[in-house]
Design a protein around this motif. Sequence first.
Motif, PDB file in Angstrom:
ATOM      1  N   ASP A 155      -3.440  10.633  11.100  1.00 27.11           N
ATOM      2  CA  ASP A 155      -2.460  10.763  10.010  1.00 27.11           C
ATOM      3  C   ASP A 155      -2.128   9.396   9.407  1.00 27.11           C
ATOM      4  N   GLU A 156      -1.936   8.390  10.275  1.00 26.28           N
ATOM      5  CA  GLU A 156      -1.627   7.053   9.768  1.00 26.28           C
ATOM      6  C   GLU A 156      -2.754   6.497   8.921  1.00 26.28           C
ATOM      7  N   ARG A 157      -3.995   6.634   9.406  1.00 26.90           N
ATOM      8  CA  ARG A 157      -5.125   6.104   8.654  1.00 26.90           C
ATOM      9  C   ARG A 157      -5.302   6.840   7.324  1.00 26.90           C
ATOM     10  N   THR A 158      -5.075   8.145   7.317  1.00 26.02           N
ATOM     11  CA  THR A 158      -5.168   8.904   6.065  1.00 26.02           C
ATOM     12  C   THR A 158      -4.129   8.427   5.055  1.00 26.02           C
ATOM     13  N   LEU A 159      -2.891   8.194   5.538  1.00 25.42           N
ATOM     14  CA  LEU A 159      -1.843   7.705   4.650  1.00 25.42           C
ATOM     15  C   LEU A 159      -2.169   6.314   4.125  1.00 25.42           C
ATOM     16  N   GLN A 160      -2.701   5.452   5.001  1.00 26.62           N
ATOM     17  CA  GLN A 160      -3.070   4.105   4.569  1.00 26.62           C
ATOM     18  C   GLN A 160      -4.155   4.137   3.499  1.00 26.62           C
ATOM     19  N   LEU A 161      -5.145   4.993   3.687  1.00 31.58           N
ATOM     20  CA  LEU A 161      -6.215   5.105   2.689  1.00 31.58           C
ATOM     21  C   LEU A 161      -5.672   5.617   1.354  1.00 31.58           C
ATOM     22  N   ALA A 162      -4.742   6.581   1.425  1.00 28.85           N
ATOM     23  CA  ALA A 162      -4.172   7.103   0.179  1.00 28.85           C
ATOM     24  C   ALA A 162      -3.391   6.023  -0.556  1.00 28.85           C
ATOM     25  N   LEU A 163      -2.585   5.237   0.202  1.00 27.92           N
ATOM     26  CA  LEU A 163      -1.830   4.158  -0.427  1.00 27.92           C
ATOM     27  C   LEU A 163      -2.753   3.089  -1.003  1.00 27.92           C
ATOM     28  N   ALA A 164      -3.808   2.748  -0.245  1.00 28.57           N
ATOM     29  CA  ALA A 164      -4.750   1.743  -0.728  1.00 28.57           C
ATOM     30  C   ALA A 164      -5.439   2.201  -2.011  1.00 28.57           C
ATOM     31  N   ASN A 165      -5.808   3.480  -2.062  1.00 27.39           N
ATOM     32  CA  ASN A 165      -6.455   4.009  -3.267  1.00 27.39           C
ATOM     33  C   ASN A 165      -5.500   3.981  -4.457  1.00 27.39           C
ATOM     34  N   ALA A 166      -4.214   4.319  -4.193  1.00 30.38           N
ATOM     35  CA  ALA A 166      -3.243   4.292  -5.283  1.00 30.38           C
ATOM     36  C   ALA A 166      -3.023   2.869  -5.796  1.00 30.38           C
ATOM     37  N   GLU A 167      -2.909   1.898  -4.867  1.00 28.25           N
ATOM     38  CA  GLU A 167      -2.739   0.501  -5.285  1.00 28.25           C
ATOM     39  C   GLU A 167      -3.960   0.001  -6.041  1.00 28.25           C
ATOM     40  N   LEU A 168      -5.148   0.398  -5.581  1.00 29.28           N
ATOM     41  CA  LEU A 168      -6.369  -0.017  -6.273  1.00 29.28           C
ATOM     42  C   LEU A 168      -6.411   0.548  -7.688  1.00 29.28           C
ATOM     43  N   ALA A 169      -5.994   1.815  -7.826  1.00 31.95           N
ATOM     44  CA  ALA A 169      -5.993   2.416  -9.163  1.00 31.95           C
ATOM     45  C   ALA A 169      -4.998   1.701 -10.083  1.00 31.95           C
ATOM     46  N   ALA A 220      -3.996  -1.420  -9.781  1.00 27.15           N
ATOM     47  CA  ALA A 220      -4.529  -2.745 -10.093  1.00 27.15           C
ATOM     48  C   ALA A 220      -5.612  -2.670 -11.165  1.00 27.15           C
ATOM     49  N   ILE A 221      -6.439  -1.638 -11.095  1.00 30.00           N
ATOM     50  CA  ILE A 221      -7.498  -1.477 -12.101  1.00 30.00           C
ATOM     51  C   ILE A 221      -6.883  -1.236 -13.480  1.00 30.00           C
ATOM     52  N   ASP A 222      -5.838  -0.366 -13.523  1.00 27.03           N
ATOM     53  CA  ASP A 222      -5.180  -0.093 -14.802  1.00 27.03           C
ATOM     54  C   ASP A 222      -4.527  -1.351 -15.367  1.00 27.03           C
ATOM     55  N   GLU A 223      -3.861  -2.117 -14.497  1.00 28.03           N
ATOM     56  CA  GLU A 223      -3.222  -3.346 -14.969  1.00 28.03           C
ATOM     57  C   GLU A 223      -4.250  -4.351 -15.477  1.00 28.03           C
ATOM     58  N   ALA A 224      -5.355  -4.484 -14.742  1.00 29.37           N
ATOM     59  CA  ALA A 224      -6.392  -5.414 -15.185  1.00 29.37           C
ATOM     60  C   ALA A 224      -6.994  -4.968 -16.518  1.00 29.37           C
ATOM     61  N   ARG A 225      -7.201  -3.650 -16.672  1.00 37.20           N
ATOM     62  CA  ARG A 225      -7.762  -3.136 -17.920  1.00 37.20           C
ATOM     63  C   ARG A 225      -6.800  -3.392 -19.088  1.00 37.20           C
ATOM     64  N   ASN A 226      -5.492  -3.123 -18.847  1.00 34.05           N
ATOM     65  CA  ASN A 226      -4.505  -3.354 -19.912  1.00 34.05           C
ATOM     66  C   ASN A 226      -4.418  -4.829 -20.273  1.00 34.05           C
ATOM     67  N   ALA A 227      -4.435  -5.707 -19.225  1.00 37.45           N
ATOM     68  CA  ALA A 227      -4.373  -7.144 -19.497  1.00 37.45           C
ATOM     69  C   ALA A 227      -5.596  -7.609 -20.280  1.00 37.45           C
ATOM     70  N   ASN A 228      -6.767  -7.080 -19.931  1.00 35.01           N
ATOM     71  CA  ASN A 228      -7.989  -7.466 -20.630  1.00 35.01           C
ATOM     72  C   ASN A 228      -7.959  -7.002 -22.084  1.00 35.01           C
ATOM     73  N   GLN A 229      -7.445  -5.770 -22.301  1.00 36.96           N
ATOM     74  CA  GLN A 229      -7.346  -5.277 -23.666  1.00 36.96           C
ATOM     75  C   GLN A 229      -6.364  -6.111 -24.486  1.00 36.96           C
TER      76      GLN A 229
END
Length: 671
Positions: free
Chosen positions: A266-280, A282-291
């Motif tokens: 359960d802990e590892r699943t939650l960590q992966l979900a949080l990591a995926n959300a943070e990665l998403a 970060a990608i959106d912020e980088a895309r907006n900054a680049n635009q």
Amino acid sequence: MIRLPSIRKKLVAVVMATTLAALVVSVGLVIGYDLRSYHRSLVNDLSTQAELVGHMSSAALAFDDARLAGENLALLRTRPMVAAAAIYDERGRLFASYAAGGARTVFPAEAEAAATRVEEGYLVVFRPIVENGETVGTVWLRAENRLLSRTLDYLAIALAVTLLAMAIAYLVMRRLGRVVTAPIVAITEIARDVVATRDYSRRAPRISNDEAAELVDSFNAMLTEIEQRTRELEDSNREIVREAQERSRAQQEVMRLNEQLEHRVDERTLQLALANAELANAIDEARNANQAKSAFLSSMSHELRTPLNAILGFAQILTSEALPTSGEQKKEFASHILKSGRHLLTLINEILDLAKVESGTISLSMEPVALAEVLEECRTMVEPLAAGRGIRVLFPQAVDAVLLADRTRLKQVLLNLLSNAIKYNRDAGAVVLDCVQLTPERMRIAVQDTGMGLRADQLDSLFQPFNRLGQEAGAQEGTGIGLVVTRRLVELMGGSIEVSSSPGVGSVFAIELGTTVPQALPEDASSHPSGEPAGRTDHAPHLVLYVEDNPANLKLVEEIVRFRPDLRLVAAADGPAGLALARERRPDIILMDINLPGMDGYEVLAELRREPRTASIPVIALTANAMASDIERGLAAGFFRYLTKPVDIDKFNEAIDGTLAQLRAGKGTET
């Protein structure tokens, strides 16, 4: 419920339990009341200290005197329980701090509302500083929370009292209980031990010759029979019990391991979900900054190419033999080139200002500034622009306020607002500048125009870089950066800017800045350089020495001087040659480039000042180092004036005339 094996112990237990309950209730009430009173006293004392510090430091906040505020906080060293303290200004920023014993302390980044709480074993208090009904700052105190140590002391005392009382009660009841229960205890003691220990070899002693003795004999016979049968059963069951216990332990271990595994999954699943959300994210912020970066670069490229297109196009026409032009056309084309060049220079300066503001590298010199002087300078600069379109510019008659601001940046802000009000006004309109003292510490400066006004959707995009709100195709030139820089400069000077507009009526741009008291001006002890070159008569042209290594820049100054019969120019290509000419010719004025090969302009200036024959010659810097820090450094080094490239001919002539006027005034004083 606890089951005791004897009547005597039951009786002792009842008495002891009653005594313990009474002690716990009474001692608990006393301790709770005292701790509550102590906590209130501690909070009230700390709040009082915070209010006293705030009252003592209100003047320091009003005059921005961090040293006085620090001295007020240092008085808390007489209160050993205060571990740290801080004062925040009205905007919630840290103004002054104190740490007991010089210990390193992490202070809150921003002030909070009035509050009292416990953090990491310390009692923390926030109290606002109120002066004349207005909140001017916040006091933060952190003190040792001795409530826990006091509680532990009380608990230790309560425990000692309880143990002593229980021991006394136990001794009394033990003595009295033996007298009451002795006959029964003598009969049942062995029976209790046999049941408790399963030792059937024990036998009860005869202590009397009555019915109790017969009971003992029967009991002993029963024990003998039970002992024989129990030994046989215990031998057969001992192995069964051992095996059952082993199976139970194994099953419990398996269940424990399964629970741990599920928890880890359960802990590892939650960590992966949080990591995926943070990665998403970060990608959106980088895309907006680049635009945003791409949009900014695209806009900047377009704005830079527009004046360059006019400069290069008209220059090609003027230099092309295949496209003959008349004198009137050449003059018109040169005017277009000059206008586009000035627009390009303004654009570059505003982009540099925007870059410095956004990167946080801009430096401000906050000092008392007489508002009337700045307004008079702005009036002189904008009235010719307004007069060309018949626009009336109205300034307040008398303003005696002194602002706490950077003089250069304040003038830049006001000129930008006034020039925009004139530029986007209607012909024969009006521009009104009004000053209102909101509070003793705040001044509001409003610039109102009678232009077309702005819609609500245009106000939302007003402070976006390069966004001219549909005026790109209009007759008025602009960059779309000035208001962005203006807002950031006002905020950096501790102020704010607001806009209100009515379509078809006009707009009002207002800024609020802090005021202060004027500083006493030091007595003017400076003496203007004076001196005449050797061998020059009063009617001879003034000799100007220009030290410049760039032939194009030298040619430009030669052409400017050629139109002035009162000046004669000599030139040197480097520092040593310039020093030699200065010693030999003793010119009236020296124009000095900073970036010279080998020996730079600062070194040449220092050498000139060391020699008595050249020490009094005024030296004017003429350089491409146009940053504010460069200008401050140059004036501090001793340059009489500081001119930047590209050369503004009017400013160049004004600097020469002003220097010559100073020389004549100095000569008249000596005579």
